[in-house]
Design an enzyme around this catalytic site. Structure first.
Site, PDB file in Angstrom:
ATOM      1  N   LYS A  36     -37.245  99.080 -70.991  1.00 39.23           N
ATOM      2  CA  LYS A  36     -38.350  98.719 -70.108  1.00 39.23           C
ATOM      3  C   LYS A  36     -38.902  99.970 -69.409  1.00 39.23           C
ATOM      4  CE  LYS A  36     -37.920  95.017 -67.391  1.00 39.23           C
ATOM      5  NZ  LYS A  36     -38.864  93.921 -67.222  1.00 39.23           N
ATOM      6  N   ARG A 106     -35.611  95.328 -61.201  1.00 40.55           N
ATOM      7  CA  ARG A 106     -35.313  94.642 -62.472  1.00 40.55           C
ATOM      8  C   ARG A 106     -34.384  95.483 -63.337  1.00 40.55           C
ATOM      9  NH1 ARG A 106     -39.845  90.946 -63.747  1.00 40.55           N
ATOM     10  NH2 ARG A 106     -41.513  91.371 -62.282  1.00 40.55           N
ATOM     11  N   GLY A 115     -33.769  87.911 -70.174  1.00 41.28           N
ATOM     12  CA  GLY A 115     -33.235  86.911 -69.249  1.00 41.28           C
ATOM     13  C   GLY A 115     -31.740  86.979 -69.016  1.00 41.28           C
ATOM     14  N   MET A 117     -29.939  89.500 -67.594  1.00 41.69           N
ATOM     15  CA  MET A 117     -29.465  90.180 -66.381  1.00 41.69           C
ATOM     16  C   MET A 117     -30.364  89.813 -65.199  1.00 41.69           C
ATOM     17  SD  MET A 117     -28.247  93.811 -67.871  1.00 41.69           S
ATOM     18  CE  MET A 117     -29.667  94.051 -68.881  1.00 41.69           C
ATOM     19  N   ARG A 364     -42.794  96.034 -75.157  1.00 47.76           N
ATOM     20  CA  ARG A 364     -41.694  96.461 -76.020  1.00 47.76           C
ATOM     21  C   ARG A 364     -42.036  96.002 -77.433  1.00 47.76           C
ATOM     22  NH1 ARG A 364     -37.792  92.080 -73.136  1.00 47.76           N
ATOM     23  NH2 ARG A 364     -39.019  90.305 -73.763  1.00 47.76           N
ATOM     24  N   HIS A 480     -37.946  80.382 -72.910  1.00 43.54           N
ATOM     25  CA  HIS A 480     -36.622  80.965 -73.162  1.00 43.54           C
ATOM     26  C   HIS A 480     -36.060  80.496 -74.505  1.00 43.54           C
ATOM     27  CE1 HIS A 480     -32.182  81.033 -72.737  1.00 43.54           C
ATOM     28  NE2 HIS A 480     -32.440  82.229 -72.219  1.00 43.54           N
ATOM     29  N   SER A 804     -12.933  99.921-108.169  1.00 45.64           N
ATOM     30  CA  SER A 804     -13.637  99.023-107.254  1.00 45.64           C
ATOM     31  C   SER A 804     -12.742  98.853-106.028  1.00 45.64           C
ATOM     32  CB  SER A 804     -13.898  97.678-107.924  1.00 45.64           C
ATOM     33  OG  SER A 804     -14.591  96.849-107.027  1.00 45.64           O
ATOM     34  N   CYS A 871     -15.931  95.702-103.715  1.00 49.27           N
ATOM     35  CA  CYS A 871     -16.135  94.270-103.941  1.00 49.27           C
ATOM     36  C   CYS A 871     -15.467  93.424-102.861  1.00 49.27           C
ATOM     37  CB  CYS A 871     -15.650  93.863-105.325  1.00 49.27           C
ATOM     38  SG  CYS A 871     -13.901  94.167-105.581  1.00 49.27           S
ATOM     39  N   TYR A 891     -22.245 101.589-105.968  1.00 52.97           N
ATOM     40  CA  TYR A 891     -22.818 100.255-105.756  1.00 52.97           C
ATOM     41  C   TYR A 891     -21.962  99.483-104.773  1.00 52.97           C
ATOM     42  CZ  TYR A 891     -19.080  98.396-108.685  1.00 52.97           C
ATOM     43  OH  TYR A 891     -17.855  98.063-109.173  1.00 52.97           O
TER      44      TYR A 891
END
Ligand code: PEP
Ligand code: MG
Length: 921
Positions: A36, A106, A115, A117, A364, A480, A804, A871, A891
């Site tokens: 913020k 704030r 919402g 804090m 934001r 909210h 693997s 895997c 991979y």
């Protein structure tokens, strides 16, 4: 240079911009002054109207908490100097009896936690300065309303006084005056209420625990604005560790160590009459990505009123048509465009209009659904604002889960009970519950539920996490419930006004119908359309089409582009032709793990049981013959489904007793047979069987006769499996297919094991090749899942065409944690106590990563052509995928449904580790 704890932002009344950015970019600054604070400074920097103020850094919060909630020397002086400077810039003073400055206090962490804090508004008012506010505004009602709100908020947020006491007092006052709405209370009523609130403060604040607010031995609402400010800052710092903030951080993988900044900012008022307003908006639609201004506003209201859903809001598009707000509305549209041009992203905005003048309170990067994230990334790319690589980086892989999750079956027939707003897409079916606690209770019992609320509050968070979907009867698309649900990817329908919810009675009547829903009734909701349906609508998985398909194709191009870094593949773990086909449809480039033991479930179990339990060679051979037949069919199906693509078939891995009946259950059966008086011959047979079942029991089966050890003890099993693989391959090759099987030996601990098994495998393949006349090249490799194998990979690699990494077992054995027990036994406690940062069975642990590193390096040392993959379950986890790329794997392999997520995460990992997203020239 001494640490700077406070950064200023905004221009004073003289128009001089006093902004001190805490970093060169918002991304740098947010770690210091929070998201913020960084964005307020950025908006001020680009000339947008931001009420001035200052931010106290996140590091100050952390230091304050670490020092047991005490201030380091000099910090309070620095804050005081910033306050004085703000007063100078504004030409007003906090608490001034004639013209008081009012500020908001704030929170603002590096990542937005909407919402979660605390906030304190109207700070600086006291018994004297309230008169100054009356004098300045000529509005007595407004001034007393501001003061009573401040006393209420300060008492509740800073001193922890129960908020209901104030609400009750308001209700009593309304009853006394015979009015229904807060707005019908007069200045005099609000003045009285302020007095009552101060008494509530005096009675409910413990004077001994709070000597700073104690006067003559009694708690008294603090009149000194400097004290008010210090206490409010301390409370906001403290709210970083409140329960809901902790849950939110856990849910969103935000570190507890970051702390929050505190922003002290000059108050502007959206409740100063009909030319004042307040609102929240997004520069594009955050639910589906449509390019439109999106949001709500309320005339003559304070910011919290919009989010709280207390009054029904108006759509942002209408702002320009409200008399007295036309200019501000137009200016806001221009600001939307300017913000997007500056940030190159969809932005979320809070604004207030005070007597016709627009003020930006926050911006934001906007939270959005997966559908919107995709659409917006594509739009910005098409508009030439960002590159393809930047577009690929814009979508969080985990978010795709939302799109891969169920939707209503288009073929389903259903009647819509009622409709609300389509606040967060996706469909859910579950039992109606009316409280967060009940939702958690249902989730613990694996019962899907829908949380039905008038509107949600931050306290409902744990219930929202637990529920399949959220349904509210009130509040708009920025309420909210809507914001949080979109952030979590949970389906949400909000503002379904026909629902008359009685949470106490646990029922909801649906206006216009005679339906009354009770707790436990099943409903379905569709967050994409806003539909609410009585009963369960069948759900289906969606296909990869549209923007999702495009972004995944872009991700694939990046993954496969050798000029952009190492090629990074994505395969799937699948063990039947249907899953193999699904993996292919989801874009898997092969099967990284076919667990053949899964092919012996259902009616196949009996055949393997008879193999294990038979004590005659003939019976064993017969069972093996049957197994060979079914296995060959299995592989024909798998290789056909994956024609032209690698299929790694793993030889049998689990302890044999996993295929057998539980001896404890069988002992009960035997006892019943004895009771029934079965013949001696029958009973003997049963007792022999029980003895045989017992003989397969092991104390530590995961460390016992399993993996390659099985094939060494029972070579006929390996022989049967390899014959099935080779025969199916030869058969398909003859018919023009292109099967590409590879054989994987599980649970190798020593190189000798692999040598022995490999020799046997090659012998069988050679035999089948000779019998069928088909040339067969079937690579042979092994799992690296025992720590000893990882550290001796330089030896093992000489006999392996591929490795693997089985991180399920590697984690189990590396940590000494039983993978079947610890996740419920103590991992949650370890996470809470921060003994572990993450669950190592979900995200690759850095210690286990060192074993993988040794394995990869050893493998390459022994065999420069070796192919390395993973895997275990972590192969589908985006954070782990980044680690696997950096560890040098070729991979990752994961469950079919995670393949799209892995494709995107793998591309992002590659981009991040190769200098970041390429930008447009
Ligand atoms: C592993 O151990 O990571 C693995 C993939 O094998 P399994 O889960 O079958 O033991
Ligand atoms: Mg394993």
């Amino acid at each position: 240079m001494a640490e700077k704890h406070v950064y200023r932002f905004g221009a004073g009344i003289d128009g001089v911009n006093a902004t001190e950015p805490a970093g060169e970019t918002v991304d740098q600054a947010k770690w210091i002054v929070g998201g913020k604070g960084a964005n307020l400074a950025e908006m001020a920097k680009i000339g947008l109207p931001v009420p001035p103020g200052f931010s106290i850094t996140c590091q100050t919060c952390v230091a304050y908490a670490n020092a047991g909630n005490t201030w380091a020397d000099g910090v309070l002086d620095e804050i005081d100097a910033a306050r004085e400077n703000l007063e100078e810039r504004m030409g007003k003073k906090l608490g001034d009896p004639k013209d008081p400055l009012l500020v908001s206090v704030r929170s603002g962490a590096p990542f937005s936690m909407p919402g979660m804090m605390d906030t304190v508004l109207n700070l600086g008012l006291n018994d004297v300065s309230v008169n100054g506010l009356i004098e300045q505004t000529g509005n007595e009602r407004f001034a007393w309303d501001s003061y009573r709100r401040f006393v209420q908020m300060f008492s509740n947020v800073v001193m922890g006084v129960d908020g209901d006491l104030f609400e009750d007092a308001i209700n009593e006052k309304k009853a006394e005056k015979g009015v229904k709405l807060d707005t019908e209370l007069t200045a005099e009523d609000l003045k009285d209420l302020t007095q009552t609130f101060k008494q509530i403060f005096a009675v409910n604040v413990d004077s001994q625990a709070h000597p700073e607010v104690t006067v003559d031995g009694c708690a008294a609402f603090p009149q000194d604005p400097k004290l008010q400010l210090r206490l409010a800052i301390e409370a906001v710092f403290g709210s970083w560790m409140n329960e809901r903030a902790i849950i939110y951080r856990k849910q969103n993988k935000i570190s507890d160590d970051l702390g929050t900044a505190v922003n002290v900012q000059v108050m502007v008022f959206g409740n100063k009459g009909e030319t004042s307003a307040t609102g929240v908006a997004f520069t594009r639609n955050p639910a589906d990505g449509t390019k439109e201004f999106y949001g709500d506003f309320l005339v003559n209201a304070q910011g919290e009123d919009v989010v709280a859903g207390i009054r029904n809001t108006e759509p942002i598009a209408d702002l320009k048509t409200v008399p007295g707000l036309e200019e501000a509305g137009k200016q806001l549209d221009e600001i939307f465009v300017k913000l997007e041009e500056h940030y190159h992203d969809m932005m979320d905005i809070e604004f207030t209009i005070e007597q016709g003048k627009l003020w930006m309170l926050q911006t934001r990067v906007g939270k959005r659904t997966a559908m919107a994230a995709l659409a917006i990334a594509m739009q910005f790319e098409a508009e030439g604002a960002i590159s393809r690589e930047e577009a690929v980086m814009r979508v969080a892989p985990e978010q795709l889960d939302q799109l891969l999750h169920p939707q209503f079956d288009p073929k389903a027939d259903f009647k819509v009970l009622t409709k609300g707003m389509n606040a967060s897409p996706g469909a859910a079916v579950g039992k109606v519950v009316f409280s967060a606690e009940e939702a958690v209770h249902c989730a613990n019992k694996d019962q899907p539920c829908i949380l039905v609320r008038w509107e949600t509050t931050p306290d409902d968070l744990k219930g929202m996490v637990a529920a399949e979907g959220i349904l509210t009867s009130h509040g708009g698309k920025t309420s909210h419930a809507a914001v949080i649900a979109r952030g979590m990817g949970a389906p949400c329908v909000c503002g379904a006004e026909a629902l008359k919810i009685d949470a106490k009675a646990k029922e909801v009547a649906v206006s216009g119908t005679d339906v009354v829903l009770h707790e436990g009734d099943i409903i379905s909701i569709n967050g994409t359309t806003g539909d609410v349906i009585l009963g369960a609508v069948p759900l289906v998985r969606p296909e990869l089409t549209g923007d999702l398909e495009t972004i995944l194709e872009w991700a694939d191009e990046i993954r496969r582009d050798a000029s952009r870094g190492r090629i990074f593949g994505v395969r799937a773990n699948a063990d039947n032709p249907e899953d193999a086909q699904l993996s292919r449809d989801f874009g898997a480039e092969g099967i990284g793990l076919d667990r053949t033991e899964h092919m012996f479930l259902g009616d196949r179990k009996e055949i393997i049981q008879s193999f294990i339990l038979a004590d005659r060679t003939g019976a064993k051979q017969q069972a093996l013959g049957q197994l060979l037949k079914v296995q060959t069919d299995d592989f024909l199906g798998m290789f056909k489904a994956m024609d032209g693509k690698t299929v790694i078939v793993r030889l049998l891995d689990p302890p044999l007793h996993e295929f057998l009946d539980n001896p404890r259950d069988y002992a009960v059966e035997l006892a019943h047979a004895e009771d029934r008086g079965e013949s001696d011959i029958q009973l003997k047979a049963r007792r022999d069987l029980l003895a045989r079942l017992d003989s397969f029991q092991e104390c530590n089966p995961m460390l016992g006769l399993r993996g390659c050890r099985l094939g060494i003890v029972y070579p006929e099993l390996t022989e049967m499996q390899v014959r099935a693989i080779a025969s199916a391959t030869a058969h398909l090759k003859k018919r023009g297919f292109d099967p590409k099987p590879e054989i994987m030996v599980p649970l190798i601990g020593t190189v000798e094991e692999l040598k022995v098994v490999r020799e046997q495998i090659e012998g069988v393949i050679a035999g089948v090749s000779e019998q069928t006349g088909v040339e067969l090249h079937i690579p042979v490799g092994c799992m690296i899942e025992i720590p000893r194998a990882a550290v001796t990979a330089d030896e093992i690699g000489k006999y392996a065409d591929f490795f693997s990494f089985g991180t399920n077992d590697l984690t189990q054995m590396g940590f000494g944690y039983s993978r079947d027990d610890v996740e419920s036994a103590f991992i949650p406690l370890y996470l809470n106590k921060k003994i572990l940062k993450t669950n190592p069975f979900e995200t690759l642990d850095p210690g286990i990563a060192k074993l993988v590193k040794l394995g990869v390096e050893g493998g390459h040392q022994a065999n420069d052509k070796i192919v390395c993959g993973v895997c275990g379950e972590t192969g589908g986890d985006p954070d782990s995928i980044q680690m696997y790329y950096d560890l040098g794997l070729d991979y990752v392999s994961c469950s079919p449904y995670r393949v799209p997520i892995a494709r995107l995460a793998a591309a992002q990992a590659k981009i991040k580790s190769n200098g970041g997203a390429q930008k447009l020239a």
